[in-house]
Each structure stands twice: as C-alpha cells, then as structure tokens.
Design a protein around this motif. Structure first.
Motif, PDB file in Angstrom:
ATOM      1  N   GLU B  63       0.861  -1.132  -0.100  1.00 57.27           N
ATOM      2  CA  GLU B  63       0.062  -0.111   0.032  1.00 57.27           C
ATOM      3  C   GLU B  63       0.867   1.344   0.154  1.00 57.27           C
ATOM      4  O   GLU B  63       0.320   2.290  -0.013  1.00 57.27           O
ATOM      5  N   SER B  64       2.086   1.087  -0.012  1.00 57.40           N
ATOM      6  CA  SER B  64       3.021   2.148   0.090  1.00 57.40           C
ATOM      7  C   SER B  64       3.170   2.759  -1.382  1.00 57.40           C
ATOM      8  O   SER B  64       2.863   1.959  -2.242  1.00 57.40           O
ATOM      9  N   THR B  65       3.746   4.003  -1.451  1.00 54.90           N
ATOM     10  CA  THR B  65       3.863   4.743  -2.783  1.00 54.90           C
ATOM     11  C   THR B  65       5.448   5.186  -2.745  1.00 54.90           C
ATOM     12  O   THR B  65       5.861   5.378  -1.451  1.00 54.90           O
ATOM     13  N   VAL B  66       5.995   5.236  -3.845  1.00 57.42           N
ATOM     14  CA  VAL B  66       7.283   5.934  -3.775  1.00 57.42           C
ATOM     15  C   VAL B  66       7.431   6.956  -4.848  1.00 57.42           C
ATOM     16  O   VAL B  66       6.677   7.250  -5.744  1.00 57.42           O
ATOM     17  N   SER B  67       8.583   7.741  -5.031  1.00 56.58           N
ATOM     18  CA  SER B  67       8.702   8.853  -5.905  1.00 56.58           C
ATOM     19  C   SER B  67      10.500   8.778  -6.114  1.00 56.58           C
ATOM     20  O   SER B  67      11.066   8.513  -5.306  1.00 56.58           O
ATOM     21  N   ARG B  68      10.604   9.297  -7.369  1.00 56.06           N
ATOM     22  CA  ARG B  68      11.976   9.616  -7.732  1.00 56.06           C
ATOM     23  C   ARG B  68      12.271  10.814  -8.652  1.00 56.06           C
ATOM     24  O   ARG B  68      12.295  11.004  -9.563  1.00 56.06           O
ATOM     25  N   ARG B  70      14.608  12.974  -7.978  1.00 58.35           N
ATOM     26  CA  ARG B  70      16.380  13.103  -8.089  1.00 58.35           C
ATOM     27  C   ARG B  70      16.862  11.819  -7.961  1.00 58.35           C
ATOM     28  O   ARG B  70      16.193  10.706  -7.310  1.00 58.35           O
ATOM     29  N   THR B  71      17.975  11.534  -8.666  1.00 61.02           N
ATOM     30  CA  THR B  71      18.741  10.504  -8.736  1.00 61.02           C
ATOM     31  C   THR B  71      18.954   9.933  -7.612  1.00 61.02           C
ATOM     32  O   THR B  71      18.870   8.629  -7.304  1.00 61.02           O
ATOM     33  N   GLU B  72      19.365  10.599  -6.318  1.00 60.25           N
ATOM     34  CA  GLU B  72      20.116  10.111  -5.368  1.00 60.25           C
ATOM     35  C   GLU B  72      18.847  10.002  -4.158  1.00 60.25           C
ATOM     36  O   GLU B  72      19.306   8.974  -3.236  1.00 60.25           O
ATOM     37  N   HIS B  73      17.684  10.319  -4.579  1.00 55.96           N
ATOM     38  CA  HIS B  73      16.707  10.176  -3.423  1.00 55.96           C
ATOM     39  C   HIS B  73      15.217   9.250  -3.912  1.00 55.96           C
ATOM     40  O   HIS B  73      14.820   9.379  -4.908  1.00 55.96           O
ATOM     41  N   PHE B  74      15.000   8.322  -2.974  1.00 57.61           N
ATOM     42  CA  PHE B  74      14.006   7.395  -3.296  1.00 57.61           C
ATOM     43  C   PHE B  74      13.055   7.045  -2.037  1.00 57.61           C
ATOM     44  O   PHE B  74      13.057   6.080  -1.596  1.00 57.61           O
ATOM     45  N   PRO B  75      12.430   8.269  -1.788  1.00 52.69           N
ATOM     46  CA  PRO B  75      11.297   7.839  -0.451  1.00 52.69           C
ATOM     47  C   PRO B  75      10.248   6.979  -0.650  1.00 52.69           C
ATOM     48  O   PRO B  75       9.635   6.802  -1.646  1.00 52.69           O
ATOM     49  N   LEU B  76       9.792   6.531   0.326  1.00 54.16           N
ATOM     50  CA  LEU B  76       8.696   5.665   0.530  1.00 54.16           C
ATOM     51  C   LEU B  76       7.634   6.390   1.377  1.00 54.16           C
ATOM     52  O   LEU B  76       8.031   6.603   2.590  1.00 54.16           O
ATOM     53  N   THR B  77       6.372   6.465   1.068  1.00 48.24           N
ATOM     54  CA  THR B  77       5.186   6.972   1.851  1.00 48.24           C
ATOM     55  C   THR B  77       4.105   5.845   2.123  1.00 48.24           C
ATOM     56  O   THR B  77       3.610   5.279   1.218  1.00 48.24           O
ATOM     57  N   LEU B  78       3.714   5.933   3.527  1.00 45.99           N
ATOM     58  CA  LEU B  78       2.500   5.107   3.661  1.00 45.99           C
ATOM     59  C   LEU B  78       1.489   6.421   4.163  1.00 45.99           C
ATOM     60  O   LEU B  78       1.614   7.158   5.007  1.00 45.99           O
ATOM     61  N   GLU B  79       0.543   6.683   3.227  1.00 43.63           N
ATOM     62  CA  GLU B  79      -0.664   7.718   3.762  1.00 43.63           C
ATOM     63  C   GLU B  79      -1.221   7.358   5.032  1.00 43.63           C
ATOM     64  O   GLU B  79      -1.611   8.478   5.580  1.00 43.63           O
ATOM     65  N   SER B  80      -1.512   6.118   5.363  1.00 44.37           N
ATOM     66  CA  SER B  80      -2.123   5.916   6.716  1.00 44.37           C
ATOM     67  C   SER B  80      -1.931   4.493   7.139  1.00 44.37           C
ATOM     68  O   SER B  80      -2.208   3.299   6.432  1.00 44.37           O
TER      69      SER B  80
END
Lengths: 116, 111
Positions: B63-68, B70-80
């Motif tokens: 259920e998590s999402t990610v974004s990219r 910038r090349t160096e950064h890859f955060p993972l998010t859980l909305e709830s």
C-alpha cells in the motif's frame, strides 16, 4: 521467473570448523549469483558474487562460494568459522538477461550460529 | 560501508498516521529498490525505480508509494499506517554491473 532455495533455516558449527551454507537457484537464462550477510538490526552487507569466469569465488571475511551449473548451486563456504560469523546469510540471484529491472530475488535466509 | 542512507532507523507510530521513509545514495546509481523484510526473514521487492521519474511496483503488493524526483533520493510513503505495515524496510541501489548496495534499514512499528 527466478527463485532461490536455502534449504536450511539454521546451521550450527563449532568455532574453528569449516562451514557450508547451501543455496540452489532457478533462472531461465544464466545467473548472476550473490551472497549477503545481515547482522541484527542492520542492512545487508555484500559478501561475494559470481558473474562469469572462475567457478570458485572468493569474497570478504574469508568466505568463498562455488558455482556449480549442473547442480544449479552456489554454496557458501569458509574453512574455519569464527564466533563473529554468526549472522543471517542470504543467497540471491538475477538473470543475466535482465538488463532492465535488475532486481535480485532472495532466498529465505539461513541463520548461522557458531559456538565457541 | 556503502554510501546509501536510510532514515529513520527506527520508527514507532500510531495507526492512521502518514509516514515517509527516506533513502538517499551518493553513488549515482540509476536503479533503486525497496524491499520489505518480514519477521520470518524473507525479503520481498515492493518497489523499484529505473531512474528519475520512473517507478514500478515490485513482486509483493504494497500500500506504500514511492517517488524518484532526483537520482539520489527514493522516499517511500504510507498515507495511513496500519499495524499490518509493521516490518523492516530496506532500500538498495545498483549500477549496471555491480551488486546491489543496501542501506541500514528502517524498522517500522505501527501501534
């Protein structure tokens, strides 16, 4: 599809004795093979890899592994175990033809316990 | 030690909160990955990225999402966040002919 099997959940060995942690793999094409070690509450540390060439691969901390294509195995070995080798060991595979995703498929892990 | 960093190392959070797990690498690697490691030790790929603005779901549904961005950064998010999200999350990166390098991991507990 690719998969890795580590048949032993745990391996126990006395300090100073040789150790073997078993790994077999399945890929459609040729494999890239890897061993990683994980200490408690830490990430995975790379130990060694087989890409091509010599079937016997030497890695960090005195570990080595032998690639056996006919048996589709890549067992991890060390001639003389240390108590500090006690950790969780993961075997991983990637298909050589996978130049896109390049994600590793991991085995279920084997806990190595070295007794003093 | 590989140049890939995850923060926080440990996180205890209440149900329903939004969380972001950070992952950064300084090696210029194009590929980045998120693995989830369950209590039974197995690692499962949940997200990967080919490069900037390119992300894909992995082998294990999450259920998590990610974004990219910038090349160096890859955060993972859980909305709830939910208790079922309790796990260890490992970030990794790789270049064309190298092994994958892993961060130290984030151990998430949702109460």
């Amino acid at each position: 599809a690719q998969s890795v099997a580590q048949p032993e959940d745990q391996v126990n060995v006395a300090e100073g004795n040789p150790l073997t942690v078993k790994c077999t793999y399945s890929v459609s094409g040729n494999p890239y093979l890897f061993w990683y070690v994980q200490y408690p509450n830490r990430g995975l540390q790379f130990l060694l890899k087989y890409i091509t060439g010599d079937n016997l691969v030497k890695g960090s901390y005195g570990f080595e592994a032998e690639f056996n294509k006919s048996q589709t195995s890549f067992h991890l070995k060390k001639p003389s175990a240390l108590v500090s080798d006690s950790a969780l060991y993961f075997c991983a595979v990637r298909d050589v033809r996978d130049t896109g995703r390049r994600a590793l498929t991991f085995g279920s892990g084997t806990r190595l316990q070295v007794q003093p | 030690e590989a140049d890939i960093y995850q923060t926080p190392r440990y996180l205890v959070i209440g149900t329903g909160k939004k969380i972001t797990l950070e992952c950064s690498q300084t090696m210029g690697h194009d590929k980045m990955y998120w693995y989830q490691q369950d209590p039974g030790m197995e690692l499962h790929l949940i997200h990967y990225s080919y490069g900037v603005n390119s992300t894909e779901k992995g082998d294990l549904s999450s259920e998590s999402t990610v974004s990219r961005i910038r090349t160096e950064h890859f955060p993972l998010t859980l909305e709830s966040a939910r208790p079922s999200h309790t796990s260890q999350y490992l970030c990794a990166s790789s270049a064309a002919n190298t092994e994958a390098f892993f961060g130290q991991g984030t151990r998430l507990t949702v109460v």
